[in-house]
Write an enzyme that holds these catalytic residues in place. Sequence first.
Site, short mmCIF file in Angstrom:
data_model
loop_
_atom_site.label_atom_id
_atom_site.label_comp_id
_atom_site.label_asym_id
_atom_site.label_seq_id
_atom_site.Cartn_x
_atom_site.Cartn_y
_atom_site.Cartn_z
N SER A 175 0.86 -1.19 0.00
CA SER A 175 0.00 0.00 0.00
C SER A 175 0.88 1.23 0.00
O SER A 175 2.01 1.19 0.52
CB SER A 175 -0.91 0.02 1.23
OG SER A 175 -1.57 1.27 1.36
N TYR A 180 -2.40 0.62 10.33
CA TYR A 180 -2.56 0.02 9.00
C TYR A 180 -1.30 0.22 8.17
O TYR A 180 -0.77 -0.72 7.57
CB TYR A 180 -3.76 0.62 8.28
CG TYR A 180 -3.93 0.13 6.87
CD1 TYR A 180 -4.46 -1.13 6.61
CD2 TYR A 180 -3.53 0.91 5.77
CE1 TYR A 180 -4.59 -1.60 5.31
CE2 TYR A 180 -3.65 0.45 4.48
CZ TYR A 180 -4.19 -0.80 4.25
OH TYR A 180 -4.31 -1.27 2.97
#
Length: 287
Positions: free
Chosen positions: A143, A156
């Site tokens: 990501s 995250y």
Amino acid sequence: MSNRLENKVAIVTGGGAGIGEAISKLFAREGARVIVAGLPEDPVDDVAADIRATGGAALPFKGDLSTLQAAKDCVKTATNEYGRLDILINNAGTFVETNMLEDFTEEGFDYMVKNNIRTSFAMSKAALPELQKAKGNIVFAGSEAGVLGVPQNAPYGGTKGFVIAFAKGLAGEQAAHGVRVNIVGPGPIDTAWTHKETGPMDKQMEKMNNQANLMGRRGSVEEIANVYLFLASEEASYVTGALYMVDGGITIGKGPIGDQAAKSFKQEPQPSLDLDHSMDGHTTIRE
């Protein structure tokens, strides 16, 4: 181009929804036989049935892939049914809440570690013996948050930072076995995660996600799946240990996040040095 994965066998974790569904269906369309893997509540049956209905080959697998036993069972499903395993797509992961760290729940943190980190570890460990036989490859879901971090969900970004470093280390280990390992780094993608009605983002975060990248929009799941396809195919035969950012330019964008900065950040400190040339500089080529 077509049949870019002909005769290949692939496992796609988190294959029942979002980016995972797109990967599963695209791989099947390109000739792969696909194990659509996910948690028991995931719509993996539907995705596998859709693939078969259009002439492709796919089977569902349901289980908690963060456990090594379930991961081994998933790999065994591929080898029992299709005789081999060529590709592992470590796509499974979760984005469960948005909170400043002081309010972030321990349950949310643990859930992301379980699904974002442990699943990648267990599936890779279980699949490697078969991938080594096939000289196959693994593609991980990173990501842009794993590179830049992400406000209101620091954990995250931390899990994705682990995934990126883990995958690169694994690429170094597996070169001796002829197994390539790469990472796709999506930015904000048009899935349930990035809509306030269906995910943990609020209206402000939605807006900033779209404004902070060079394209001014979310990416589509197919745009991400296309990059997975390239990395999993023989077209990427000279690519290993690579992180492919598919983020609309968010990692170089100069978005409006500064609008949210504290007033104390926006005010320059008073100078303490006697500087005469702070605005001087070679802004053009000079003889």
